[in-house]
Design a protein around this motif. Structure first.
Motif, PDB file in Angstrom:
ATOM      1  N   ASP A   1       4.915   6.499   2.600  1.00 36.19           N
ATOM      2  CA  ASP A   1       5.269   7.565   1.522  1.00 36.19           C
ATOM      3  C   ASP A   1       5.508   8.802   1.969  1.00 36.19           C
ATOM      4  N   SER A   2       5.089   9.264   3.377  1.00 36.22           N
ATOM      5  CA  SER A   2       5.073  10.537   3.686  1.00 36.22           C
ATOM      6  C   SER A   2       6.472  10.964   4.184  1.00 36.22           C
ATOM      7  N   GLY A   3       7.265   9.785   4.392  1.00 34.24           N
ATOM      8  CA  GLY A   3       8.955   9.936   4.811  1.00 34.24           C
ATOM      9  C   GLY A   3       9.339   9.486   6.103  1.00 34.24           C
ATOM     10  N   PHE A   4       8.091   9.090   6.821  1.00 32.57           N
ATOM     11  CA  PHE A   4       8.541   8.533   7.854  1.00 32.57           C
ATOM     12  C   PHE A   4       8.770   7.044   7.971  1.00 32.57           C
ATOM     13  N   TYR A   5       9.765   6.414   8.977  1.00 33.56           N
ATOM     14  CA  TYR A   5      10.273   5.014   8.711  1.00 33.56           C
ATOM     15  C   TYR A   5      10.482   4.406  10.077  1.00 33.56           C
ATOM     16  N   VAL A   6      10.525   3.316  10.292  1.00 34.91           N
ATOM     17  CA  VAL A   6      11.122   2.657  11.267  1.00 34.91           C
ATOM     18  C   VAL A   6      11.996   1.420  10.683  1.00 34.91           C
ATOM     19  N   GLY A   7      12.908   1.042  11.492  1.00 34.69           N
ATOM     20  CA  GLY A   7      13.632  -0.174  11.084  1.00 34.69           C
ATOM     21  C   GLY A   7      14.437  -1.166  12.357  1.00 34.69           C
ATOM     22  N   GLN A   8      14.906  -2.089  11.734  1.00 34.96           N
ATOM     23  CA  GLN A   8      15.692  -2.716  12.870  1.00 34.96           C
ATOM     24  C   GLN A   8      16.995  -3.238  12.233  1.00 34.96           C
ATOM     25  N   TRP A   9      18.150  -3.166  12.793  1.00 36.08           N
ATOM     26  CA  TRP A   9      19.316  -3.845  12.086  1.00 36.08           C
ATOM     27  C   TRP A   9      20.237  -4.377  13.093  1.00 36.08           C
ATOM     28  N   SER A  10      20.512  -5.758  12.936  1.00 38.20           N
ATOM     29  CA  SER A  10      21.466  -6.589  13.748  1.00 38.20           C
ATOM     30  C   SER A  10      22.645  -6.823  13.131  1.00 38.20           C
ATOM     31  N   PRO A  11      23.608  -5.945  13.478  1.00 35.70           N
ATOM     32  CA  PRO A  11      25.133  -6.306  12.962  1.00 35.70           C
ATOM     33  C   PRO A  11      25.702  -7.480  13.567  1.00 35.70           C
ATOM     34  N   SER A  12      25.326  -8.094  14.648  1.00 40.35           N
ATOM     35  CA  SER A  12      25.438  -9.525  14.923  1.00 40.35           C
ATOM     36  C   SER A  12      24.585 -10.282  15.745  1.00 40.35           C
ATOM     37  N   LEU A  13      24.075 -11.384  15.089  1.00 42.79           N
ATOM     38  CA  LEU A  13      23.057 -11.989  15.628  1.00 42.79           C
ATOM     39  C   LEU A  13      23.436 -13.122  16.710  1.00 42.79           C
ATOM     40  N   GLY A  14      24.830 -12.925  17.004  1.00 44.33           N
ATOM     41  CA  GLY A  14      25.159 -13.909  18.097  1.00 44.33           C
ATOM     42  C   GLY A  14      25.167 -15.305  17.954  1.00 44.33           C
ATOM     43  N   ILE A  15      25.296 -15.803  16.783  1.00 42.91           N
ATOM     44  CA  ILE A  15      25.575 -17.076  16.402  1.00 42.91           C
ATOM     45  C   ILE A  15      26.962 -17.606  16.549  1.00 42.91           C
ATOM     46  N   SER A  16      27.651 -16.625  15.844  1.00 44.01           N
ATOM     47  CA  SER A  16      28.962 -17.192  15.927  1.00 44.01           C
ATOM     48  C   SER A  16      29.960 -16.969  17.056  1.00 44.01           C
ATOM     49  N   PRO A  17      30.849 -17.950  17.331  1.00 45.38           N
ATOM     50  CA  PRO A  17      31.430 -17.746  18.716  1.00 45.38           C
ATOM     51  C   PRO A  17      32.052 -16.468  18.947  1.00 45.38           C
ATOM     52  N   GLY A  18      31.849 -16.013  20.278  1.00 42.72           N
ATOM     53  CA  GLY A  18      32.781 -14.497  20.515  1.00 42.72           C
ATOM     54  C   GLY A  18      31.813 -13.408  20.208  1.00 42.72           C
ATOM     55  N   ASN A  19      30.511 -13.645  19.465  1.00 38.67           N
ATOM     56  CA  ASN A  19      29.886 -12.489  18.864  1.00 38.67           C
ATOM     57  C   ASN A  19      28.556 -12.573  19.791  1.00 38.67           C
ATOM     58  N   ASN A  20      28.235 -11.550  20.477  1.00 42.74           N
ATOM     59  CA  ASN A  20      26.906 -11.320  21.273  1.00 42.74           C
ATOM     60  C   ASN A  20      25.890 -10.831  20.221  1.00 42.74           C
ATOM     61  N   LEU A  21      24.683 -10.772  20.456  1.00 42.14           N
ATOM     62  CA  LEU A  21      23.308 -10.479  19.895  1.00 42.14           C
ATOM     63  C   LEU A  21      23.352  -9.025  20.098  1.00 42.14           C
ATOM     64  N   GLU A  22      23.404  -8.030  18.969  1.00 44.53           N
ATOM     65  CA  GLU A  22      23.363  -6.658  19.152  1.00 44.53           C
ATOM     66  C   GLU A  22      21.855  -6.334  18.284  1.00 44.53           C
TER      67      GLU A  22
ATOM     68  N   GLY B   1       0.795  -1.363   0.035  1.00 45.78           N
ATOM     69  CA  GLY B   1       0.073   0.073  -0.109  1.00 45.78           C
ATOM     70  C   GLY B   1       0.898   1.122  -0.083  1.00 45.78           C
ATOM     71  N   GLY B   2       0.794   1.977   0.974  1.00 41.51           N
ATOM     72  CA  GLY B   2       1.545   3.256   1.135  1.00 41.51           C
ATOM     73  C   GLY B   2       2.881   2.983   1.932  1.00 41.51           C
ATOM     74  N   PHE B   3       3.156   1.847   2.149  1.00 42.08           N
ATOM     75  CA  PHE B   3       4.414   1.376   2.752  1.00 42.08           C
ATOM     76  C   PHE B   3       5.372   0.599   1.980  1.00 42.08           C
ATOM     77  N   ASP B   4       6.649   0.869   2.130  1.00 37.68           N
ATOM     78  CA  ASP B   4       7.600   0.082   1.300  1.00 37.68           C
ATOM     79  C   ASP B   4       8.437  -0.647   2.376  1.00 37.68           C
ATOM     80  N   LEU B   5       8.523  -2.186   2.429  1.00 38.52           N
ATOM     81  CA  LEU B   5       9.408  -3.117   3.190  1.00 38.52           C
ATOM     82  C   LEU B   5      10.314  -3.512   2.629  1.00 38.52           C
ATOM     83  N   LYS B   6      11.440  -3.163   3.159  1.00 41.90           N
ATOM     84  CA  LYS B   6      12.802  -3.968   2.832  1.00 41.90           C
ATOM     85  C   LYS B   6      13.344  -4.912   3.917  1.00 41.90           C
ATOM     86  N   LEU B   7      13.924  -6.075   3.318  1.00 43.89           N
ATOM     87  CA  LEU B   7      14.804  -6.882   4.413  1.00 43.89           C
ATOM     88  C   LEU B   7      15.999  -7.222   3.449  1.00 43.89           C
TER      89      LEU B   7
END
Length: 240
Positions: A66-87, A30-36
């Motif tokens: 479409d108005s310009g407002f947005y929300v999102g979430q980014w995880s640079p580390s999902l904590g799966i690899s040894p030594g990396n914590n979830l962020e 609709g009036g939203f744009d979703l990106k993964l």
């Protein structure tokens, strides 16, 4: 707002990628744009997420109106690899072009670390887009210090196809940190990144440094991977 972001985590987990180049899935709702994807989708947020935390498995999503407002979430580390914590880096903002060559963006990012006993931090940012290049400033409040960052991505002008981005940050401790022979109350660090795609490979040459040296480096907790000057060459390729 934070509960809404938490609902997005299972979707972000689908975007795990063992490689560096971005994979992107985009849908119009609709009036939203979703990106993964496997790279931050939002222009200013992409330059300000903490690069030192990036792990082997990462991903996120971005929902814009479409108005310009947005929300999102980014995880640079999902904590799966040894030594990396979830962020989890959750962000919201507003972006609006004045015309085809000039625009602006303002927003905020919330950094959280669910698996470790540390306080969350927040960052507010704003900037301009001019002829395809981005210039921004950010102010953040970490548990032990305050940071101010200047950021530039000269994507609008790439001589020989080479992308250039720069970051300069001033860090001020809430309380001076004891080092051998004295105290450190503040420091600066910076980085310069040159990037160019070559035969499906993303080549990156990065130089980073800080104002600290010698024993003062024991107080370093900045954006770079180490206190002293460092030149890094990275070659990344997506396998799917």
């Amino acid at each position: 707002m934070r509960h809404f972001f938490c609902l997005l985590i299972p979707l972000a987990s689908l975007l795990m990628s063992p490689a560096g180049q971005a994979q992107l899935l985009q849908r119009d709702l609709g009036g939203f744009d979703l990106k993964l994807g496997t790279s931050p989708s939002r222009s200013m947020a992409q330059g300000l997420v903490k690069p030192s935390a990036a792990g082997s498995f990462h991903g996120g999503l971005d929902l814009a109106h479409d108005s310009g407002f947005y929300v999102g979430q980014w995880s640079p580390s999902l904590g799966i690899s040894p030594g990396n914590n979830l962020e989890i880096d959750s962000y919201a903002g507003f972006k609006q072009p004045f015309d085809q060559t000039l625009g602006y963006e303002v927003g905020m990012i919330h950094y959280s670390y669910p698996e470790v006993d540390t306080l969350d931090s927040q960052e507010v940012f704003g900037g301009l887009t001019l002829l395809g290049s981005r210039f921004g400033v950010a102010l953040s409040n970490d548990p032990d210090k305050r940071n101010s960052t200047l950021f530039a991505d000269l994507s609008g002008n790439q001589p020989f196809g080479i992308g250039v981005s720069m970051k300069y940050t001033t860090h001020r401790f809430n309380a001076p940190v004891a080092v051998d022979g004295g105290y450190v109350g503040s420091f600066t660090d910076w980085s310069l990144k040159l990037s160019r795609p070559f035969m499906g490979i993303d080549l990156n040459l990065i130089y980073s440094d800080s104002s600290l040296s010698g024993s003062d480096c024991s107080a370093y907790v900045g954006h770079n991977s180490q206190c002293d000057g460092l030149v890094t060459l990275k070659a990344e390729r997506a396998f799917y």
